[in-house]
Design a protein around this motif. Sequence first.
Motif, PDB file in Angstrom:
ATOM      1  N   GLN A 107      62.973  57.588 159.407  1.00  9.25           N
ATOM      2  CA  GLN A 107      63.117  58.252 158.106  1.00  9.25           C
ATOM      3  C   GLN A 107      62.297  57.524 157.036  1.00  9.25           C
ATOM      4  O   GLN A 107      61.622  58.172 156.228  1.00  9.25           O
ATOM      5  N   ASP A 108      62.332  56.192 157.042  1.00  8.94           N
ATOM      6  CA  ASP A 108      61.536  55.425 156.079  1.00  8.94           C
ATOM      7  C   ASP A 108      60.046  55.703 156.251  1.00  8.94           C
ATOM      8  O   ASP A 108      59.305  55.827 155.273  1.00  8.94           O
ATOM      9  N   CYS A 110      58.696  58.443 157.592  1.00  6.36           N
ATOM     10  CA  CYS A 110      58.422  59.816 157.126  1.00  6.36           C
ATOM     11  C   CYS A 110      58.224  59.802 155.608  1.00  6.36           C
ATOM     12  O   CYS A 110      57.279  60.395 155.089  1.00  6.36           O
ATOM     13  N   ARG A 111      59.121  59.114 154.920  1.00  6.37           N
ATOM     14  CA  ARG A 111      59.024  59.034 153.457  1.00  6.37           C
ATOM     15  C   ARG A 111      57.758  58.318 153.011  1.00  6.37           C
ATOM     16  O   ARG A 111      57.148  58.697 152.014  1.00  6.37           O
ATOM     17  N   ARG A 112      57.371  57.281 153.739  1.00  3.29           N
ATOM     18  CA  ARG A 112      56.180  56.514 153.382  1.00  3.29           C
ATOM     19  C   ARG A 112      54.938  57.404 153.433  1.00  3.29           C
ATOM     20  O   ARG A 112      54.103  57.377 152.537  1.00  3.29           O
ATOM     21  N   HIS A 114      54.859  60.860 153.605  1.00  2.00           N
ATOM     22  CA  HIS A 114      54.992  62.178 152.988  1.00  2.00           C
ATOM     23  C   HIS A 114      55.767  62.126 151.670  1.00  2.00           C
ATOM     24  O   HIS A 114      56.436  63.095 151.308  1.00  2.00           O
ATOM     25  N   GLU A 115      55.659  61.019 150.928  1.00  2.00           N
ATOM     26  CA  GLU A 115      56.499  60.829 149.753  1.00  2.00           C
ATOM     27  C   GLU A 115      56.296  61.894 148.677  1.00  2.00           C
ATOM     28  O   GLU A 115      57.246  62.293 148.021  1.00  2.00           O
ATOM     29  N   ILE A 118      58.180  65.039 149.915  1.00  3.76           N
ATOM     30  CA  ILE A 118      59.623  64.796 149.962  1.00  3.76           C
ATOM     31  C   ILE A 118      60.219  64.759 148.559  1.00  3.76           C
ATOM     32  O   ILE A 118      61.365  65.164 148.360  1.00  3.76           O
ATOM     33  N   GLU A 123      66.571  65.107 149.642  1.00  2.00           N
ATOM     34  CA  GLU A 123      66.342  63.982 150.555  1.00  2.00           C
ATOM     35  C   GLU A 123      67.619  63.513 151.260  1.00  2.00           C
ATOM     36  O   GLU A 123      67.647  62.436 151.827  1.00  2.00           O
ATOM     37  N   CYS A 127      64.602  63.975 158.118  1.00  2.43           N
ATOM     38  CA  CYS A 127      63.470  64.912 158.171  1.00  2.43           C
ATOM     39  C   CYS A 127      63.522  65.797 159.407  1.00  2.43           C
ATOM     40  O   CYS A 127      63.203  66.984 159.352  1.00  2.43           O
TER      41      CYS A 127
END
Length: 142
Positions: A107-108, A110-112, A114-115, A118, A123, A127
Amino acid sequence: MNYLVILALLGAGGGLFLAFGPPNLFAKTGSPEYCASCHVMETEFENWFHHGGHRRIKCVDCHLPNDHFPNHALWKGIQGMQDMYYFYSGQVPETIVLSARGQAILQDNCRRCHEETIALINEDRPCWSCHRRLSHRTSGTF
């Protein structure tokens, strides 16, 4: 106390081996081909390879912490040793399931990557609850 000294020496020896050992060992062990060299990961590799969205990134880009290099290298070693233990002891489960820690790392990451996207959505969910086809098992290849 002796165990700590032995552990420290083993860690230092392992670090020296990685630093000065076979050329590009660290990079080679981070390649998808290396991950797929274990027959239990062949299906996951094939699904990743044939699924377009993330085909250009490596397994370690999603499955290991990428906040800073020392943390990445530490967990690459820990996870690699754990994977080797399970493989060579014959304890690999029939269905490989991502642990809670693995889910948090994923998850981290994915956020990194696609920030910006997102930031436009809720949130509260992982994802992959919406992006089910990103899972190795449900990518539609097998």
